[in-house]
Design an enzyme around this catalytic site. Structure first.
Site, PDB file in Angstrom:
ATOM      1  CG  ASP A 118    -113.684 -41.943 -80.920  1.00 22.85           C
ATOM      2  OD1 ASP A 118    -114.903 -41.688 -80.802  1.00 22.85           O
ATOM      3  OD2 ASP A 118    -113.253 -42.952 -81.516  1.00 22.85           O
ATOM      4  CG  ASP A 149    -119.426 -42.009 -82.745  1.00 25.30           C
ATOM      5  OD1 ASP A 149    -120.109 -41.115 -83.285  1.00 25.30           O
ATOM      6  OD2 ASP A 149    -118.324 -41.798 -82.208  1.00 25.30           O
ATOM      7  CD  GLN A 181    -119.116 -34.193 -78.523  1.00 20.47           C
ATOM      8  OE1 GLN A 181    -120.018 -35.021 -78.668  1.00 20.47           O
ATOM      9  NE2 GLN A 181    -119.290 -33.040 -77.912  1.00 20.47           N
ATOM     10  CG  ASP A 206    -112.213 -41.940 -70.163  1.00 21.68           C
ATOM     11  OD1 ASP A 206    -112.741 -41.251 -71.061  1.00 21.68           O
ATOM     12  OD2 ASP A 206    -112.382 -41.724 -68.944  1.00 21.68           O
ATOM     13  CG  HIS A 265    -108.166 -24.670 -87.877  1.00 24.22           C
ATOM     14  ND1 HIS A 265    -109.003 -23.799 -88.542  1.00 24.22           N
ATOM     15  CD2 HIS A 265    -106.917 -24.171 -88.060  1.00 24.22           C
ATOM     16  CE1 HIS A 265    -108.307 -22.832 -89.079  1.00 24.22           C
ATOM     17  NE2 HIS A 265    -107.034 -23.024 -88.806  1.00 24.22           N
TER      18      HIS A 265
END
Length: 316
Positions: free
Chosen positions: A284, A241, A288, A299, A113
């Site tokens: 990602d 994760d 996070q 990366d 957002h």
């Protein structure tokens, strides 16, 4: 579906647990590869925050950009409000930074957002914006938001419980408008219908063909601005994760359409599409949770550095 989303705030709770770790001191620039002419502003998305107890939404990204020579500001906008509401908060912060540090323009980068939010700023104060980069932004809405709105009943109490959680997130991050966070208000802004209404007001940079590219350079009120977008199309990327399970539950609402668990590939397109199929899910893309991404995925921090270098080479 609703139960899956209500577990999303647990992500923040788990991230907070990492606050017991020592917080690294501010990084000092060691190179100038990311030293843009105009400062970079990072803008978080829905259920987002700037910093909670030392954990940043854009995990490790500001530190690495600064170590690479960039000047970086981190916006604090409401985690759950309309695009216009969040955009006005961003503009006020931009004006404060400009007055304090003598800044004339900014390179805005918004996730989720945060993408429409930075577009609002560009469309409202174009003289203060040099570029707009959106990361997995909800430019054409999210089917997850559409589904929740279609299946939420006011008497169910779900919206009130979720809103309370969102207000807590805003309060923990120090956002001054935390009490005004509201789940259904934000979901309407993130819906396909809400996004279409917003795009009619702020069309600059839109793709010229369905799921295609928009212009790299387009002006607002005579002020040229560069427009870029990027996104991922992976969902379950790393078994360690905890967000993978949540995003896996929401990805089914997209059918066969490539998505990152919350936003489809085509919805993320705005301006020049740099890449729309990174092996990243929705979290990602901001590095996070705590920097955990797929073992073979690029990366995320490297992308932000590369984008800063691109802006630098463009004289921005």
């Amino acid at each position: 579906m609703i139960q899956a989303l209500t577990r999303r705030p647990l992500l923040t709770a788990c991230a907070l647990a990492a606050a017991v770790m020592a917080i690294a001191p501010a990084a000092h620039a060691t190179t100038t590869a990311s030293k843009t002419k105009h400062p970079i502003v990072l803008v978080h998305g829905f259920i987002g925050f700037d910093n909670i107890l030392g954990i940043q939404y854009f995990y490790d990204i500001p530190k690495q950009l600064r170590a690479d020579g960039a000047t970086v500001y981190i916006a604090s906008v409401n985690p759950s409000q309309t695009t216009e509401f969040r955009g006005e908060e961003l503009i006020q912060q931009m004006k404060q930074w400009a007055a304090k540090d003598g800044v004339t323009k900014f390179n805005l980068i918004g996730h989720s957002h945060g993408g429409p939010t930075v577009r609002y700023a560009a469309g409202t104060v174009p003289t203060m914006v040099a570029s707009v980069t959106t990361i997995a932004a909800t430019h054409f809405g999210s089917k997850v938001a559409d589904d929740i709105l279609a299946n939420t009943t006011p008497e169910g109490g779900f919206d009130k419980l979720a809103t309370a959680g969102l207000q807590l997130i805003g309060w923990l991050s120090g956002n001054s408008t935390a009490k005004q966070a509201d789940l259904l208000t934000a979901l309407n802004a993130l819906s396909s219908e809400g996004s279409a209404a917003f795009n009619a007001k702020f069309p600059v940079g839109a793709p010229t063909t369905p799921c295609g590219n928009g212009p790299e350079v387009a002006s607002v009120a005579g002020n040229p601005i560069r427009w870029y977008s990027v996104s991922g199309t992976a969902v379950k990327t790393n078994g360690w994760d905890i967000s993978d399970a949540i995003l896996g539950a929401t990805a089914k609402y997209f059918g066969d359409e490539p998505n990152d668990g919350l936003v489809s590939k085509c919805s993320s397109h705005w301006g020049k599409v740099l890449k729309d199929d990174y092996a990243w899910n929705h979290l990602d893309e901001v590095n996070q949770v705590l920097g955990i991404v797929g073992r073979t995925a690029p990366d995320p921090v490297a992308f932000y550095k590369a984008q800063a270098s691109r802006l630098k080479l463009a004289g921005l």
